[in-house]
Design an enzyme around this catalytic site. Structure first.
Site, PDB file in Angstrom:
ATOM      1  N   LEU A   1       9.924  -4.469   3.081  1.00 24.20           N
ATOM      2  CA  LEU A   1       9.815  -3.014   3.016  1.00 24.20           C
ATOM      3  C   LEU A   1       8.922  -2.620   1.850  1.00 24.20           C
ATOM      4  O   LEU A   1       9.137  -3.062   0.725  1.00 24.20           O
ATOM      5  CB  LEU A   1      11.202  -2.392   2.834  1.00 24.20           C
ATOM      6  CG  LEU A   1      12.273  -2.829   3.837  1.00 24.20           C
ATOM      7  CD1 LEU A   1      13.660  -2.460   3.340  1.00 24.20           C
ATOM      8  CD2 LEU A   1      11.999  -2.212   5.194  1.00 24.20           C
ATOM      9  N   CYS A   2       7.933  -1.792   2.143  1.00 21.50           N
ATOM     10  CA  CYS A   2       7.093  -1.218   1.088  1.00 21.50           C
ATOM     11  C   CYS A   2       6.721   0.188   1.550  1.00 21.50           C
ATOM     12  O   CYS A   2       7.378   0.740   2.430  1.00 21.50           O
ATOM     13  CB  CYS A   2       5.870  -2.091   0.793  1.00 21.50           C
ATOM     14  SG  CYS A   2       4.706  -2.296   2.142  1.00 21.50           S
ATOM     15  N   GLY A   3       5.695   0.773   0.979  1.00 24.89           N
ATOM     16  CA  GLY A   3       5.319   2.129   1.366  1.00 24.89           C
ATOM     17  C   GLY A   3       4.928   2.239   2.827  1.00 24.89           C
ATOM     18  O   GLY A   3       5.368   3.133   3.538  1.00 24.89           O
TER      19      GLY A   3
ATOM     20  N   ALA B   1       8.536   2.529   4.184  1.00 22.90           N
ATOM     21  CA  ALA B   1       9.501   3.559   3.795  1.00 22.90           C
ATOM     22  C   ALA B   1       8.871   4.946   3.754  1.00 22.90           C
ATOM     23  O   ALA B   1       9.582   5.946   3.837  1.00 22.90           O
ATOM     24  CB  ALA B   1      10.106   3.221   2.434  1.00 22.90           C
TER      25      ALA B   1
END
EC number: 5.3.1.34
Length: 152
Positions: free
Chosen positions: A66-68, A110
């Site tokens: 999960l990242c931007g 996210a």
């Protein structure tokens, strides 16, 4: 029981916590790879590389990054030979990532999707299994190309 590795950079810590709770409520074992041993904020290349190697080494069956946007994490995870990571922001892509491509790692953004959709996507991906069939030779070809790159 599936053992799941999860990792997030600073842009996705809240989503990581939500997903971790969701997975634990489903009775799954979750190991967090989000933390930098130096105490700094985790950066996505380090998180993705470490998690992908944990999958490759057999410590876990599946990994969630999960990242931007999910893009950077996916790129890094796919640098590890034997790892097939897919960036998914809908349930159909998540299912196909497993059924057609045998992806052991999924990457989500996210800043792109909310927590409820993320749970649906991850649930669809976890419930799907590799179908083999016509997809098996294609996945084998990916492994062939990885081997070629490794020996050039």
């Amino acid at each position: 029981m599936l053992s799941i590795a999860i990792g997030a950079d600073s842009a996705a810590i809240d989503l990581k916590n939500t997903i971790t709770d969701y997975l634990q409520q489903k009775g799954l074992t979750v190991t967090d790879y989000s933390y930098d041993p130096t105490g700094e904020n985790p950066i996505y290349p380090d998180v993705a590389y470490t998690l992908a190697h944990a999958i490759k080494d057999g410590k876990h069956q599946r990994g969630i990054l999960l990242c931007g946007t999910g893009i950077g994490m996916c790129i890094v995870a796919n640098k590890v030979n034997g790892i097939r990571a897919a960036q998914c922001h809908d349930t159909y892509s998540a299912q196909r990532a497993r059924k057609s491509n045998n992806a052991q790692v999924i990457a989500l953004g996210a800043r792109v999707i909310g927590p409820e959709l993320a749970k649906e996507i991850i649930g669809a991906w976890l419930d799907a299994e590799f179908e083999g069939g016509g997809s098996a030779p294609k996945v084998e070809k990916i492994g062939y190309y990885e081997h070629q790159e490794k020996h050039q």
